[in-house]
Enzyme design. Structure first.
Site, PDB file in Angstrom:
ATOM      1  N   SER A  14       0.839  -1.215   0.000  1.00 46.07           N
ATOM      2  CA  SER A  14       0.000   0.000   0.000  1.00 46.07           C
ATOM      3  C   SER A  14       0.868   1.258   0.000  1.00 46.07           C
ATOM      4  O   SER A  14       0.587   2.217  -0.727  1.00 46.07           O
ATOM      5  CB  SER A  14      -0.892   0.021   1.248  1.00 46.07           C
ATOM      6  OG  SER A  14      -1.819  -1.027   1.183  1.00 46.07           O
ATOM      7  N   ARG A  18       1.262   4.212  -2.985  1.00 48.88           N
ATOM      8  CA  ARG A  18       0.993   5.624  -2.699  1.00 48.88           C
ATOM      9  C   ARG A  18       2.230   6.475  -2.946  1.00 48.88           C
ATOM     10  O   ARG A  18       2.131   7.604  -3.453  1.00 48.88           O
ATOM     11  CB  ARG A  18       0.499   5.773  -1.260  1.00 48.88           C
ATOM     12  CG  ARG A  18      -0.944   5.269  -1.101  1.00 48.88           C
ATOM     13  CD  ARG A  18      -1.220   4.890   0.340  1.00 48.88           C
ATOM     14  NE  ARG A  18      -2.620   4.502   0.545  1.00 48.88           N
ATOM     15  CZ  ARG A  18      -3.170   3.342   0.187  1.00 48.88           C
ATOM     16  NH1 ARG A  18      -2.432   2.431  -0.462  1.00 48.88           N
ATOM     17  NH2 ARG A  18      -4.445   3.066   0.436  1.00 48.88           N
ATOM     18  N   GLY A  85      -5.495  -3.772  -8.086  1.00 47.68           N
ATOM     19  CA  GLY A  85      -6.682  -2.962  -7.819  1.00 47.68           C
ATOM     20  C   GLY A  85      -6.301  -1.603  -7.252  1.00 47.68           C
ATOM     21  O   GLY A  85      -6.962  -0.592  -7.525  1.00 47.68           O
ATOM     22  N   ARG A 113     -13.309  -6.833 -11.183  1.00 47.66           N
ATOM     23  CA  ARG A 113     -13.509  -6.175  -9.885  1.00 47.66           C
ATOM     24  C   ARG A 113     -14.270  -4.846 -10.048  1.00 47.66           C
ATOM     25  O   ARG A 113     -14.094  -4.150 -11.035  1.00 47.66           O
ATOM     26  CB  ARG A 113     -12.158  -5.975  -9.189  1.00 47.66           C
ATOM     27  CG  ARG A 113     -11.517  -7.329  -8.907  1.00 47.66           C
ATOM     28  CD  ARG A 113     -10.189  -7.195  -8.224  1.00 47.66           C
ATOM     29  NE  ARG A 113     -10.322  -6.649  -6.889  1.00 47.66           N
ATOM     30  CZ  ARG A 113      -9.280  -6.327  -6.128  1.00 47.66           C
ATOM     31  NH1 ARG A 113      -8.046  -6.475  -6.589  1.00 47.66           N
ATOM     32  NH2 ARG A 113      -9.473  -5.860  -4.916  1.00 47.66           N
ATOM     33  N   GLN A 159      -9.096   1.970  -0.647  1.00 44.14           N
ATOM     34  CA  GLN A 159      -8.919   2.284  -2.075  1.00 44.14           C
ATOM     35  C   GLN A 159      -9.904   3.361  -2.516  1.00 44.14           C
ATOM     36  O   GLN A 159      -9.537   4.283  -3.243  1.00 44.14           O
ATOM     37  CB  GLN A 159      -9.047   1.021  -2.919  1.00 44.14           C
ATOM     38  CG  GLN A 159      -7.883   0.070  -2.679  1.00 44.14           C
ATOM     39  CD  GLN A 159      -7.919  -1.170  -3.530  1.00 44.14           C
ATOM     40  OE1 GLN A 159      -8.902  -1.411  -4.242  1.00 44.14           O
ATOM     41  NE2 GLN A 159      -6.877  -1.968  -3.469  1.00 44.14           N
ATOM     42  N   ASP A 306      -6.986  -8.036   4.500  1.00 46.47           N
ATOM     43  CA  ASP A 306      -6.095  -8.872   3.685  1.00 46.47           C
ATOM     44  C   ASP A 306      -5.605 -10.121   4.435  1.00 46.47           C
ATOM     45  O   ASP A 306      -4.997 -11.000   3.834  1.00 46.47           O
ATOM     46  CB  ASP A 306      -4.885  -8.056   3.217  1.00 46.47           C
ATOM     47  CG  ASP A 306      -5.289  -7.024   2.167  1.00 46.47           C
ATOM     48  OD1 ASP A 306      -6.365  -7.179   1.555  1.00 46.47           O
ATOM     49  OD2 ASP A 306      -4.522  -6.069   1.959  1.00 46.47           O
ATOM     50  N   ARG A 337     -12.768 -14.581  -2.548  1.00 47.29           N
ATOM     51  CA  ARG A 337     -12.098 -15.199  -1.391  1.00 47.29           C
ATOM     52  C   ARG A 337     -13.093 -15.847  -0.439  1.00 47.29           C
ATOM     53  O   ARG A 337     -12.771 -16.836   0.220  1.00 47.29           O
ATOM     54  CB  ARG A 337     -11.275 -14.155  -0.626  1.00 47.29           C
ATOM     55  CG  ARG A 337      -9.997 -13.809  -1.339  1.00 47.29           C
ATOM     56  CD  ARG A 337      -9.091 -12.892  -0.525  1.00 47.29           C
ATOM     57  NE  ARG A 337      -7.955 -12.522  -1.358  1.00 47.29           N
ATOM     58  CZ  ARG A 337      -7.186 -11.453  -1.173  1.00 47.29           C
ATOM     59  NH1 ARG A 337      -7.415 -10.647  -0.161  1.00 47.29           N
ATOM     60  NH2 ARG A 337      -6.181 -11.211  -1.985  1.00 47.29           N
ATOM     61  N   ARG A 379      -2.941 -14.154  -2.084  1.00 44.08           N
ATOM     62  CA  ARG A 379      -3.110 -14.377  -0.635  1.00 44.08           C
ATOM     63  C   ARG A 379      -3.735 -15.745  -0.335  1.00 44.08           C
ATOM     64  O   ARG A 379      -3.448 -16.348   0.688  1.00 44.08           O
ATOM     65  CB  ARG A 379      -3.906 -13.240  -0.005  1.00 44.08           C
ATOM     66  CG  ARG A 379      -3.194 -11.895  -0.144  1.00 44.08           C
ATOM     67  CD  ARG A 379      -3.690 -10.865   0.838  1.00 44.08           C
ATOM     68  NE  ARG A 379      -3.381  -9.528   0.372  1.00 44.08           N
ATOM     69  CZ  ARG A 379      -2.202  -8.922   0.523  1.00 44.08           C
ATOM     70  NH1 ARG A 379      -1.215  -9.547   1.123  1.00 44.08           N
ATOM     71  NH2 ARG A 379      -2.005  -7.696   0.073  1.00 44.08           N
TER      72      ARG A 379
END
Ligand code: S3P
Length: 432
Positions: A14, A18, A85, A113, A159, A306, A337, A379
């Site tokens: 993340s 950024r 994403g 998505r 997000q 996550d 998931r 994941r």
């Protein structure tokens, strides 16, 4: 497996995203140490280069230089965000404030998505979108002059929140947001404050004012706690030893899984930390433990979103049952998931069910054996690979290479923390 030694994990996904995006808006060169160089980070760098940003090759252990030009140039080709994403949604926020058309696409997982969660509020700010029927990529954004936004987000999502805040930065307009139950990760807010933007939080509202300026910066990216989570899981299931995981980000909006693990009886010590780049950073020391089931409440979910695949596989080894409430968001991650966690746990002999927005997992000490379907989800792959470290386990993950999306060299790292996996089942206590 006996765990030993100390290990570092790749840079935070993340924060790397950024940092790349914000450095692209700076008029000059920024330097990123410890940045993630995985497939997702490469996707982000690739599309930013298409928009005119100069980014040095993303090689591990190298400082990455990012030369921004304050405004993006119109891309000559489609922007392919790969599996990322975060790249797609956060970039939509920035592109909303640029007066040209750009088309975004991604791999089959990303194309499925939902994007309306960002295009609807960005549309309220004045951006225009040409979308295909249904929801998802590819889509074309035509940005321009934006107006300020006051918006109640339908789901807690860093997000969505970050896309709208970045639109505020690039469009120089105020943005006021409210997240429903639970607080999502706040890396964007922290970075924007470091650039002098007022970002205030009150009664669940976040208020951004366009009073700062993004300047070139130097940042040391901490290790990704979400990647460390898989090693924490493997060490918790081990038969002996201890594992130190060094230099990981410990932002309280990311540590929710550590609080749940503590309830489950895990032995994770969080060492004294320091602050780097506006984020708390520290070491973890993990020892094996007998785990017990727990209940994970709806408001806890955004802070561990996550880590649910990993917590679910650990729950399958715990004494008693574990329930995860309000985890509907898992349907729209890199895979579904919600369904895959339950189906894969059943495929390896555990009892688990997904019922509406709830996932229930029954713990057992039976040896896990069977084939796991990842649908290319990093994941899911890593969580079930952790289960395969149990003595006597035979968990066949159909595609472990997708771990490269967030954790390059995951399989080698997992092997490296342990001393020989015993061939026969080793039943320790009652819970395993
Ligand atoms: C991320 C936010 C989360 C998380 C993703 C990274 C981010 O997604 O699942 O891996 O960097 O903002 P949502 O905000 O959609 O929950």
């Amino acid at each position: 497996m006996i765990v030993r030694g100390s290990v570092r994990v790749p840079g935070d996904k993340s924060i790397t995203h950024r940092a790349l995006l914000l450095a692209s808006l700076a008029g000059g060169t920024s330097h990123l140490g410890g940045a993630l160089t995985s497939l997702d980070a490469r996707s982000c760098a690739r599309v930013l280069r298409q928009l005119g940003t100069g980014i040095s090759p993303l090689a591990p252990d190298r400082v990455i230089t990012v030369t921004g030009r304050r405004r993006f140039q119109q891309p000559s080709e489609i922007l392919n965000c790969g599996n990322s994403g975060t790249t797609a949604r956060l970039l939509l926020g920035l592109l909303a404030a640029h007066p040209f058309a750009a088309t975004l696409t991604g791999d089959p997982s990303l194309r499925r998505r939902p994007m309306r969660r960002v295009t609807v509020p960005l549309g309220l700010m004045g951006a225009r979108f040409a979308e295909r029927p249904g929801d998802g990529l590819p889509l074309t954004v035509r940005g321009g002059r934006l107006t300020g936004l006051r918006y109640e987000m339908p789901v807690s999502s860093a997000q969505i929140k970050s896309a709208l805040l970045l639109a505020g930065v690039a469009g120089r307009v105020p943005v006021v947001l409210r997240e429903p139950a639970g607080r999502s990760r706040d890396h964007t807010e922290r970075m924007l404050r470091a650039f002098g933007y007022p970002v205030e939080e009150q009664d669940g509202w976040i208020a951004f004012a366009p009073g700062g300026r993004v300047e070139p910066f130097d940042l040391q990216v901490p290790g990704d706690l979400s990647s460390a989570a898989f090693l924490v899981g493997a060490a918790s299931l081990a038969e002996g030893g201890a594992l130190a995981i060094l230099g990981v980000g410990l932002n309280p909006t990311r540590t929710g899984f550590l609080r749940v693990l503590a309830r489950m009886g895990a032995r994770v010590e969080v060492g004294a930390g320091h602050e780097a780049g506006g984020e708390p950073v520290g070491d973890l020391l993990v020892a094996p433990a007998e785990l017990r089931g727990t209940t994970v409440a709806a408001e806890e979910i955004p802070g561990l979103i996550d880590e649910i695949p990993l917590l679910a596989v650990l729950a399958s080894r715990a004494a008693g049952a574990t329930t995860f409430h309000e985890v509907g968001e898992l349907r729209v991650k890199e895979s579904n998931r919600l369904e895959l966690i339950a189906a894969n746990l059943r495929a390896i002999g555990a009892r688990a069910e997904a019922d509406g927005n709830v996932v229930r997992v029954e713990g057992s000490d039976r040896r896990p054996a069977g084939r796991v379907r990842t649908d290319g989800d990093h994941r899911i792959a890593m969580a079930f690979a952790v289960l395969d470290t149990i003595p006597g386990a035979r968990v066949q993950v159909d595609d472990l290479s997708c771990a490269d999306v967030s954790f390059p060299r995951f399989a080698e790292t997992l092997r490296g923390i342990g001393v020989v996996k015993r061939k026969t089942a080793f039943v320790k206590g009652s819970s395993r």
